[in-house]
Design a protein around this motif. Sequence first.
Motif, PDB file in Angstrom:
ATOM      1  N   ARG A 166      -1.725   4.822   7.169  1.00 50.62           N
ATOM      2  CA  ARG A 166      -2.995   5.212   6.538  1.00 50.62           C
ATOM      3  C   ARG A 166      -2.936   5.131   5.012  1.00 50.62           C
ATOM      4  N   THR A 167      -2.328   4.038   4.512  1.00 46.54           N
ATOM      5  CA  THR A 167      -2.253   3.809   3.069  1.00 46.54           C
ATOM      6  C   THR A 167      -2.629   2.364   2.750  1.00 46.54           C
ATOM      7  N   ASN A 195      -9.206  10.465   5.705  1.00 46.67           N
ATOM      8  CA  ASN A 195      -9.283  10.622   7.155  1.00 46.67           C
ATOM      9  C   ASN A 195     -10.658  10.183   7.632  1.00 46.67           C
ATOM     10  N   GLU A 251       6.063   5.648   6.355  1.00 44.24           N
ATOM     11  CA  GLU A 251       5.796   5.819   4.928  1.00 44.24           C
ATOM     12  C   GLU A 251       4.492   5.157   4.496  1.00 44.24           C
ATOM     13  N   THR A 252       4.012   4.218   5.285  1.00 44.83           N
ATOM     14  CA  THR A 252       2.816   3.475   4.882  1.00 44.83           C
ATOM     15  C   THR A 252       1.607   3.726   5.775  1.00 44.83           C
ATOM     16  N   ARG A 312      -3.099   6.861  -0.389  1.00 43.68           N
ATOM     17  CA  ARG A 312      -3.522   7.336   0.934  1.00 43.68           C
ATOM     18  C   ARG A 312      -4.995   7.053   1.163  1.00 43.68           C
TER      19      ARG A 312
END
Length: 159
Positions: free
Chosen positions: A23-24, A36, A20-21, A33
């Motif tokens: 790259r946040t 990329n 759930e976390t 978020r």
Amino acid sequence: MGVTTVLLTVEQYMELPEEETMRTELVGGEIVRMGNSGYLHDQSKANAVKILLRYIFDNPIGEVYSESMYKLGKREGRIPDVSFVLNRRLPPLDRTKALEGAPEIAFEVVSSETAAFMERKINLYLATGCVAVWIAYPLERTMWIHRATGSTHLRQGQF
């Protein structure tokens, strides 16, 4: 009927499942978020790590981290691309907690963030004790070094 959003603390964020976390960051209690990265972003991070590690190997005064979370307030958990922390500030290792306070150096590579988002991040780092915030713009081959006392702009060939 409106939507109610529960604002998280850094501790609550750290307890969430990794999926759930990934790259946040936690921004004002909300999970945001991160963009990329790409080759230029990752190469810029690698260059920063090399520069800092070269210095640290000769002068073992601290540690260099890549994408580690720093608790910068009750609801602010920010993750610089690369960071440096002095040995005297290093806490005992605990995977369930974020590092407390800003790193001495935060290095960010600008790839998809808006100028306003990055400006808020720079100001937050400096307001919470960061000595210098390095901001790299790989496409332009430039870098800014922000300090509480002012900023320095470096162009290709100067670093």
